[in-house]
Design a protein around this motif. Structure first.
Motif, short mmCIF file in Angstrom:
data_model
loop_
_atom_site.label_atom_id
_atom_site.label_comp_id
_atom_site.label_asym_id
_atom_site.label_seq_id
_atom_site.Cartn_x
_atom_site.Cartn_y
_atom_site.Cartn_z
N LYS A 33 0.82 -1.22 0.00
CA LYS A 33 0.00 0.00 0.00
C LYS A 33 0.85 1.27 0.00
CE LYS A 33 -4.27 -1.59 0.44
NZ LYS A 33 -5.18 -1.47 -0.65
N SER A 34 2.01 1.22 0.66
CA SER A 34 2.86 2.43 0.72
C SER A 34 4.16 2.20 -0.04
CB SER A 34 3.15 2.83 2.16
OG SER A 34 4.23 2.10 2.68
N PHE A 35 4.67 3.27 -0.63
CA PHE A 35 5.92 3.21 -1.40
C PHE A 35 7.08 2.83 -0.49
CE2 PHE A 35 9.60 5.58 -3.26
CZ PHE A 35 9.75 4.78 -4.38
N GLU A 36 7.13 3.40 0.70
CA GLU A 36 8.23 3.15 1.63
C GLU A 36 8.26 1.68 2.06
OE1 GLU A 36 6.06 5.68 1.82
OE2 GLU A 36 7.40 7.38 1.39
N LYS A 37 7.10 1.14 2.41
CA LYS A 37 7.04 -0.26 2.83
C LYS A 37 7.39 -1.18 1.66
CE LYS A 37 4.27 -3.54 5.37
NZ LYS A 37 5.15 -3.95 6.41
N LEU A 38 6.93 -0.82 0.48
CA LEU A 38 7.24 -1.60 -0.72
C LEU A 38 8.76 -1.69 -0.93
CD1 LEU A 38 5.86 -2.86 -3.42
CD2 LEU A 38 6.77 -0.78 -4.41
N GLN A 39 9.45 -0.58 -0.76
CA GLN A 39 10.90 -0.58 -0.95
C GLN A 39 11.58 -1.55 0.03
OE1 GLN A 39 11.19 3.79 -0.55
NE2 GLN A 39 12.41 3.72 -2.43
N ILE A 40 11.18 -1.49 1.29
CA ILE A 40 11.77 -2.38 2.30
C ILE A 40 11.49 -3.84 1.97
CG2 ILE A 40 11.61 -3.07 4.73
CD1 ILE A 40 10.98 -0.03 5.30
N GLU A 41 10.23 -4.13 1.65
CA GLU A 41 9.84 -5.51 1.33
C GLU A 41 10.54 -6.03 0.07
OE1 GLU A 41 7.94 -7.56 3.19
OE2 GLU A 41 7.75 -5.99 4.70
N MET A 42 10.69 -5.15 -0.92
CA MET A 42 11.34 -5.56 -2.18
C MET A 42 12.79 -5.92 -1.94
SD MET A 42 10.61 -6.01 -5.35
CE MET A 42 11.73 -7.00 -6.28
N LEU A 43 13.50 -5.11 -1.18
CA LEU A 43 14.91 -5.41 -0.90
C LEU A 43 15.05 -6.72 -0.14
CD1 LEU A 43 16.28 -1.86 -0.04
CD2 LEU A 43 16.59 -3.17 -2.15
N SER A 44 14.20 -6.94 0.84
CA SER A 44 14.24 -8.17 1.61
C SER A 44 13.94 -9.38 0.71
CB SER A 44 13.23 -8.09 2.75
OG SER A 44 13.15 -9.30 3.44
N ALA A 45 12.90 -9.27 -0.10
CA ALA A 45 12.52 -10.38 -0.98
C ALA A 45 13.61 -10.68 -2.01
CB ALA A 45 11.21 -10.05 -1.69
N LEU A 46 14.21 -9.62 -2.56
CA LEU A 46 15.28 -9.83 -3.55
C LEU A 46 16.48 -10.53 -2.94
CD1 LEU A 46 15.51 -6.68 -5.84
CD2 LEU A 46 15.32 -9.05 -6.55
N ARG A 47 16.89 -10.10 -1.75
CA ARG A 47 18.04 -10.72 -1.09
C ARG A 47 17.77 -12.20 -0.82
NH1 ARG A 47 18.44 -5.33 1.57
NH2 ARG A 47 20.20 -4.33 0.53
N GLU A 48 16.57 -12.51 -0.33
CA GLU A 48 16.20 -13.90 -0.09
C GLU A 48 16.18 -14.69 -1.40
OE1 GLU A 48 12.86 -15.01 2.39
OE2 GLU A 48 13.06 -13.09 3.46
N HIS A 49 15.60 -14.11 -2.42
CA HIS A 49 15.50 -14.79 -3.72
C HIS A 49 16.89 -15.12 -4.27
CE1 HIS A 49 13.42 -15.92 -7.40
NE2 HIS A 49 14.33 -15.25 -8.08
N ILE A 50 17.81 -14.17 -4.18
CA ILE A 50 19.18 -14.40 -4.66
C ILE A 50 19.84 -15.51 -3.86
CG2 ILE A 50 21.47 -13.36 -4.95
CD1 ILE A 50 19.27 -12.38 -6.95
N GLU A 51 19.64 -15.52 -2.54
CA GLU A 51 20.22 -16.58 -1.71
C GLU A 51 19.67 -17.95 -2.11
OE1 GLU A 51 22.80 -16.61 0.43
OE2 GLU A 51 23.01 -14.54 -0.30
N TRP A 52 18.35 -18.02 -2.35
CA TRP A 52 17.75 -19.29 -2.77
C TRP A 52 18.29 -19.72 -4.13
CZ3 TRP A 52 12.27 -17.14 -1.43
CH2 TRP A 52 12.08 -17.18 -0.05
N MET A 53 18.49 -18.78 -5.03
CA MET A 53 19.05 -19.11 -6.34
C MET A 53 20.45 -19.70 -6.18
SD MET A 53 17.80 -15.94 -8.76
CE MET A 53 18.50 -16.61 -10.28
N LYS A 54 21.25 -19.10 -5.29
CA LYS A 54 22.60 -19.61 -5.05
C LYS A 54 22.54 -21.03 -4.49
CE LYS A 54 24.78 -15.13 -4.16
NZ LYS A 54 25.29 -14.23 -3.11
N GLU A 55 21.64 -21.25 -3.50
CA GLU A 55 21.49 -22.57 -2.90
C GLU A 55 21.08 -23.62 -3.94
OE1 GLU A 55 18.72 -22.20 0.35
OE2 GLU A 55 20.04 -20.82 1.44
#
Length: 136
Positions: A33-55
Motif C-alpha cells: 500500500k505504501s511506497f516506503e514499505k514496498l521498498q523495504i519488502e522488495m529489498l528483503s525479498a530480492l536478497r532472499e530470492h538471490i540466496e535461494w538461487m545460489k542454494e
C-alpha cells in the motif's frame, strides 16, 4: 569497490504499488500500500530470492553478484500517485502545461503517456520540489 545498480520497476494499479526487477531473469514481485514499505519488502525479498538461487545452483545475473543497490524506476502512474501526497494535480498541471484531465487519465491508467509526456511530468514534479526546498 562501487556497488552495482539494480533497476527496479514500480507501478500503481489503483490500490497497491507493485515492484519487480527490470531483469527478466529474476522472478521476484512485491506489492504494498505504501511506497516506503514496498521498498523495504522488495529489498528483503530480492536478497532472499538471490540466496535461494545460489542454494539451488541457479545462474545469478551479474548485477546481483557482490554489492548492489536499488535504482527505483516509477511508472508515470506510480509517480503521480506518490507525488499526490505532496502536491496537487492542479499544481502539477500548471507546472507541466499538461491539462488536468489528461493527468487524471494517466494517473488512473486510462491512457499511457508518451515518453516526452513522462519526461514533462517528472520534470514538473522535480521543479515543484525545488521550489518547495527554497522555503525556510
Amino acid at each position: 569497490m562501487d556497488s552495482k545498480k539494480v533497476k527496479i520497476k514500480i507501478d500503481w494499479d489503483g490500490h497497491n504499488y507493485a515492484a519487480c526487477p527490470e531483469n527478466d531473469d529474476i522472478a521476484c514481485i512485491v506489492t504494498g500500500k505504501s511506497f516506503e514499505k514496498l521498498q523495504i519488502e522488495m529489498l528483503s525479498a530480492l536478497r532472499e530470492h538471490i540466496e535461494w538461487m545460489k542454494e539451488d545452483g541457479d545462474i545469478i545475473p551479474d548485477e546481483f553478484m557482490g554489492e548492489w543497490e536499488p535504482e527505483w524506476h516509477l511508472t508515470t502512474r506510480a509517480q503521480l500517485h506518490y507525488s499526490e501526497a505532496f502536491i496537487t494535480r492542479k499544481a502539477l498541471s500548471e507546472a507541466t502545461g499538461i491539462n488536468l484531465q489528461q493527468l487524471s487519465h494517466y494517473a488512473n491508467g486510462w491512457r499511457n503517456p508518451r515518453p516526452n509526456m513522462q519526461d514533462r511530468i517528472s520534470e514538473g514534479i522535480k521543479n515543484i520540489s525545488k521550489k518547495l526546498a527554497t522555503i525556510s
